[in-house]
Design a protein around this motif. Structure first.
Motif, PDB file in Angstrom:
ATOM      1  N   ASP A  56       0.869  -1.169   0.000  1.00 58.34           N
ATOM      2  CA  ASP A  56       0.000   0.000   0.000  1.00 58.34           C
ATOM      3  C   ASP A  56       0.911   1.226   0.000  1.00 58.34           C
ATOM      4  O   ASP A  56       1.582   1.513   0.992  1.00 58.34           O
ATOM      5  CB  ASP A  56      -0.893  -0.006   1.234  1.00 58.34           C
ATOM      6  CG  ASP A  56      -1.818   1.197   1.324  1.00 58.34           C
ATOM      7  OD1 ASP A  56      -1.678   2.131   0.496  1.00 58.34           O
ATOM      8  OD2 ASP A  56      -2.666   1.231   2.230  1.00 58.34           O
ATOM      9  N   VAL A  57       0.940   1.956  -1.108  1.00 53.71           N
ATOM     10  CA  VAL A  57       1.900   3.059  -1.253  1.00 53.71           C
ATOM     11  C   VAL A  57       1.586   4.222  -0.334  1.00 53.71           C
ATOM     12  O   VAL A  57       2.422   5.129  -0.181  1.00 53.71           O
ATOM     13  CB  VAL A  57       1.983   3.545  -2.713  1.00 53.71           C
ATOM     14  CG1 VAL A  57       2.372   2.407  -3.647  1.00 53.71           C
ATOM     15  CG2 VAL A  57       0.685   4.206  -3.166  1.00 53.71           C
ATOM     16  N   THR A  58       0.419   4.229   0.297  1.00 57.55           N
ATOM     17  CA  THR A  58       0.074   5.307   1.233  1.00 57.55           C
ATOM     18  C   THR A  58       0.455   4.979   2.670  1.00 57.55           C
ATOM     19  O   THR A  58       0.204   5.778   3.572  1.00 57.55           O
ATOM     20  CB  THR A  58      -1.431   5.631   1.176  1.00 57.55           C
ATOM     21  OG1 THR A  58      -2.184   4.518   1.680  1.00 57.55           O
ATOM     22  CG2 THR A  58      -1.871   5.949  -0.248  1.00 57.55           C
ATOM     23  N   SER A  59       1.081   3.824   2.892  1.00 61.72           N
ATOM     24  CA  SER A  59       1.409   3.363   4.249  1.00 61.72           C
ATOM     25  C   SER A  59       2.912   3.197   4.412  1.00 61.72           C
ATOM     26  O   SER A  59       3.528   2.379   3.717  1.00 61.72           O
ATOM     27  CB  SER A  59       0.713   2.031   4.537  1.00 61.72           C
ATOM     28  OG  SER A  59       1.271   1.397   5.676  1.00 61.72           O
ATOM     29  N   ASP A  60       3.502   3.940   5.358  1.00 63.03           N
ATOM     30  CA  ASP A  60       4.925   3.775   5.645  1.00 63.03           C
ATOM     31  C   ASP A  60       5.242   2.339   6.056  1.00 63.03           C
ATOM     32  O   ASP A  60       6.236   1.763   5.603  1.00 63.03           O
ATOM     33  CB  ASP A  60       5.361   4.727   6.761  1.00 63.03           C
ATOM     34  CG  ASP A  60       5.496   6.168   6.314  1.00 63.03           C
ATOM     35  OD1 ASP A  60       5.779   6.398   5.124  1.00 63.03           O
ATOM     36  OD2 ASP A  60       5.323   7.069   7.156  1.00 63.03           O
ATOM     37  N   ALA A  61       4.422   1.774   6.921  1.00 60.04           N
ATOM     38  CA  ALA A  61       4.683   0.431   7.426  1.00 60.04           C
ATOM     39  C   ALA A  61       4.631  -0.596   6.302  1.00 60.04           C
ATOM     40  O   ALA A  61       5.471  -1.506   6.230  1.00 60.04           O
ATOM     41  CB  ALA A  61       3.674   0.072   8.517  1.00 60.04           C
ATOM     42  N   SER A  62       3.645  -0.474   5.426  1.00 64.10           N
ATOM     43  CA  SER A  62       3.513  -1.415   4.319  1.00 64.10           C
ATOM     44  C   SER A  62       4.707  -1.331   3.375  1.00 64.10           C
ATOM     45  O   SER A  62       5.253  -2.360   2.945  1.00 64.10           O
ATOM     46  CB  SER A  62       2.220  -1.131   3.548  1.00 64.10           C
ATOM     47  OG  SER A  62       2.115  -1.961   2.406  1.00 64.10           O
ATOM     48  N   ASP A 100     -10.155  16.245  -1.293  1.00 65.99           N
ATOM     49  CA  ASP A 100     -10.046  15.610  -2.609  1.00 65.99           C
ATOM     50  C   ASP A 100      -8.601  15.662  -3.097  1.00 65.99           C
ATOM     51  O   ASP A 100      -8.040  14.678  -3.572  1.00 65.99           O
ATOM     52  CB  ASP A 100     -10.933  16.319  -3.637  1.00 65.99           C
ATOM     53  CG  ASP A 100     -12.412  16.175  -3.366  1.00 65.99           C
ATOM     54  OD1 ASP A 100     -12.811  15.206  -2.678  1.00 65.99           O
ATOM     55  OD2 ASP A 100     -13.183  17.040  -3.835  1.00 65.99           O
ATOM     56  N   MET A 101      -8.003  16.845  -2.998  1.00 65.28           N
ATOM     57  CA  MET A 101      -6.631  17.020  -3.458  1.00 65.28           C
ATOM     58  C   MET A 101      -5.672  16.192  -2.619  1.00 65.28           C
ATOM     59  O   MET A 101      -4.737  15.572  -3.149  1.00 65.28           O
ATOM     60  CB  MET A 101      -6.244  18.498  -3.375  1.00 65.28           C
ATOM     61  CG  MET A 101      -4.889  18.820  -4.002  1.00 65.28           C
ATOM     62  SD  MET A 101      -4.945  18.824  -5.813  1.00 65.28           S
ATOM     63  CE  MET A 101      -3.586  17.739  -6.225  1.00 65.28           C
ATOM     64  N   SER A 102      -5.890  16.169  -1.324  1.00 71.27           N
ATOM     65  CA  SER A 102      -5.009  15.421  -0.429  1.00 71.27           C
ATOM     66  C   SER A 102      -4.991  13.939  -0.785  1.00 71.27           C
ATOM     67  O   SER A 102      -3.925  13.307  -0.805  1.00 71.27           O
ATOM     68  CB  SER A 102      -5.453  15.609   1.019  1.00 71.27           C
ATOM     69  OG  SER A 102      -4.635  14.881   1.895  1.00 71.27           O
ATOM     70  N   ASP A 103      -6.158  13.378  -1.072  1.00 76.50           N
ATOM     71  CA  ASP A 103      -6.232  11.957  -1.425  1.00 76.50           C
ATOM     72  C   ASP A 103      -5.419  11.658  -2.680  1.00 76.50           C
ATOM     73  O   ASP A 103      -4.693  10.655  -2.743  1.00 76.50           O
ATOM     74  CB  ASP A 103      -7.688  11.538  -1.651  1.00 76.50           C
ATOM     75  CG  ASP A 103      -8.489  11.509  -0.358  1.00 76.50           C
ATOM     76  OD1 ASP A 103      -7.884  11.491   0.731  1.00 76.50           O
ATOM     77  OD2 ASP A 103      -9.741  11.510  -0.447  1.00 76.50           O
ATOM     78  N   VAL A 104      -5.544  12.511  -3.688  1.00 75.97           N
ATOM     79  CA  VAL A 104      -4.821  12.297  -4.944  1.00 75.97           C
ATOM     80  C   VAL A 104      -3.317  12.428  -4.737  1.00 75.97           C
ATOM     81  O   VAL A 104      -2.531  11.600  -5.190  1.00 75.97           O
ATOM     82  CB  VAL A 104      -5.320  13.269  -6.028  1.00 75.97           C
ATOM     83  CG1 VAL A 104      -4.471  13.165  -7.281  1.00 75.97           C
ATOM     84  CG2 VAL A 104      -6.783  12.990  -6.366  1.00 75.97           C
ATOM     85  N   VAL A 105      -2.914  13.469  -4.041  1.00 74.42           N
ATOM     86  CA  VAL A 105      -1.485  13.706  -3.827  1.00 74.42           C
ATOM     87  C   VAL A 105      -0.861  12.612  -2.966  1.00 74.42           C
ATOM     88  O   VAL A 105       0.270  12.176  -3.218  1.00 74.42           O
ATOM     89  CB  VAL A 105      -1.262  15.100  -3.208  1.00 74.42           C
ATOM     90  CG1 VAL A 105       0.186  15.266  -2.751  1.00 74.42           C
ATOM     91  CG2 VAL A 105      -1.612  16.185  -4.215  1.00 74.42           C
ATOM     92  N   GLN A 106      -1.587  12.133  -1.955  1.00 75.33           N
ATOM     93  CA  GLN A 106      -1.038  11.106  -1.080  1.00 75.33           C
ATOM     94  C   GLN A 106      -0.684   9.839  -1.858  1.00 75.33           C
ATOM     95  O   GLN A 106       0.331   9.189  -1.581  1.00 75.33           O
ATOM     96  CB  GLN A 106      -2.027  10.771   0.041  1.00 75.33           C
ATOM     97  CG  GLN A 106      -2.062  11.796   1.156  1.00 75.33           C
ATOM     98  CD  GLN A 106      -0.737  11.901   1.887  1.00 75.33           C
ATOM     99  OE1 GLN A 106      -0.058  10.906   2.154  1.00 75.33           O
ATOM    100  NE2 GLN A 106      -0.351  13.123   2.220  1.00 75.33           N
ATOM    101  N   THR A 107      -1.503   9.485  -2.819  1.00 77.13           N
ATOM    102  CA  THR A 107      -1.222   8.290  -3.621  1.00 77.13           C
ATOM    103  C   THR A 107      -0.262   8.601  -4.765  1.00 77.13           C
ATOM    104  O   THR A 107       0.758   7.940  -4.939  1.00 77.13           O
ATOM    105  CB  THR A 107      -2.531   7.715  -4.193  1.00 77.13           C
ATOM    106  OG1 THR A 107      -3.397   7.351  -3.125  1.00 77.13           O
ATOM    107  CG2 THR A 107      -2.250   6.485  -5.047  1.00 77.13           C
ATOM    108  N   ASN A 108      -0.574   9.619  -5.552  1.00 75.34           N
ATOM    109  CA  ASN A 108       0.127   9.847  -6.810  1.00 75.34           C
ATOM    110  C   ASN A 108       1.483  10.504  -6.656  1.00 75.34           C
ATOM    111  O   ASN A 108       2.333  10.360  -7.541  1.00 75.34           O
ATOM    112  CB  ASN A 108      -0.728  10.719  -7.735  1.00 75.34           C
ATOM    113  CG  ASN A 108      -2.020  10.054  -8.147  1.00 75.34           C
ATOM    114  OD1 ASN A 108      -2.364   8.992  -7.660  1.00 75.34           O
ATOM    115  ND2 ASN A 108      -2.742  10.684  -9.055  1.00 75.34           N
TER     116      ASN A 108
END
Length: 233
Positions: A56-62, A100-108
C-alpha cells in the motif's frame, strides 16, 4: 538470491501495471507485483509468472515491510516502476475540496516519494538501477497550451496537478541521483478502468514504461516520453 534482474511495479494487479509486469517477466526479469488487495494481487501475479508483494503506497509500514521482503529475497533492486495512482473525483470546479486534493497527492505523489525513499538502498546495490515514474501528458504545461492536443481539453485539475508534480520530481531526482536513471513515462490515453476503457491497448500504453525499464546502460535520464518519443514538459 536471484541472479535475474529484479523489478518492482506498484499498483500492478490490473491495467497498465499488470501489463508492465507481464512484459518485464517476458524480458527475463524477476518481478515483484505490488498491490494492496491480496486476493487480486496473488491471482494477477500467478497469471503472469510474477511474485506478489502486498504493498500500500500510502502506508509507511507497508512500504517498509515490502522493502524488507525484497531485500531478503533478492538483496537488490534493478528497476522500480512507480505506477500506483488514482484519478480522484470528477466534480464541478466549485465542489473540489482540499480533502479531494489530499487523497490524490497522497497516492500519486507522496506514494512515489515513499517508494523511492524505501527502495533507494536496494537500488544502490544494483549495477544499473532505474526508476520509471508513470506520469501523464496531462501534467505537461506545454501540451496543455497546445489546442491540437487532447491534454488541452481533458483531465481533472487534481490528477493533472499530481502528474505535473511527478514530472518535477523526476527531473530533480535524476539530477540528484546521477548513478540512477530516473525517467517519466506517459502511457497516453489507455483503455483501463481509469479512462472508462477508452483509448489504445494496455500493451501500447506500456511501451514507454518498458522502453525506459529495458534501456541499456548510458540510456536517458531525466526524460519525459510516450510511445512516440520525447514529450515537452
Amino acid at each position: 538470491m536471484s541472479t535475474q534482474p529484479v523489478a518492482l511495479v506498484t499498483g500492478a494487479n490490473k491495467g497498465i501495471g499488470l501489463e508492465t509486469v507481464r512484459r518485464l517477466v517476458e524480458a527475463g526479469f524477476r518481478v515483484h507485483l505490488g498491490a494492496r488487495d491480496k486476493q487480486r494481487g496473488r491471482a494477477a501475479a500467478d497469471a503472469v509468472g510474477a511474485h506478489f508483494l502486498e504493498l500500500d503506497v500510502t502506508s509507511d509500514a507497508s512500504v517498509r515491510r515490502a522493502a524488507e521482503l525484497v531485500e531478503q529475497a533478492d538483496g537488490h533492486l534493478d528497476v522500480l516502476v512507480n505506477n500506483a495512482g488514482i484519478t480522484g473525483p470528477v466534480r464541478d470546479p466549485h465542489d473540489y475540496t482540499a480533502d479531494d486534493m489530499s487523497d490524490v497527492v497522497q497516492t500519486n505523489v507522496v506514494g512515489y516519494v515513499r517508494l523511492i525513499h524505501a527502495f533507494l538502498p536496494l537500488l544502490d546495490k544494483s549495477g544499473d538501477p532505474r526508476i520509471v515514474n508513470v506520469s501523464s501528458g496531462l501534467g505537461s504545461f506545454a501540451l496543455f497550451h497546445d489546442p491540437d492536443r487532447i491534454e488541452s481539453r481533458a483531465g481533472t485539475p487534481l490528477y493533472a496537478a499530481s502528474k505535473a508534480a511527478i514530472n518535477m520530481l523526476t527531473v530533480r531526482f535524476a539530477r540528484l541521483l546521477p548513478h540512477i536513471r530516473v525517467n517519466a513515462a506517459d502511457p497516453g490515453l489507455t483503455a483501463t478502468d481509469l479512462s472508462g476503457d477508452t483509448g489504445h491497448s494496455v500493451h501500447d500504453g506500456t511501451d514507454a514504461i518498458v522502453a525506459f525499464a529495458l534501456s541499456a546502460p548510458g540510456g536517458p535520464t531525466g526524460a519525459f516520453a510516450d510511445r512516440a518519443g520525447d514529450l515537452s514538459w
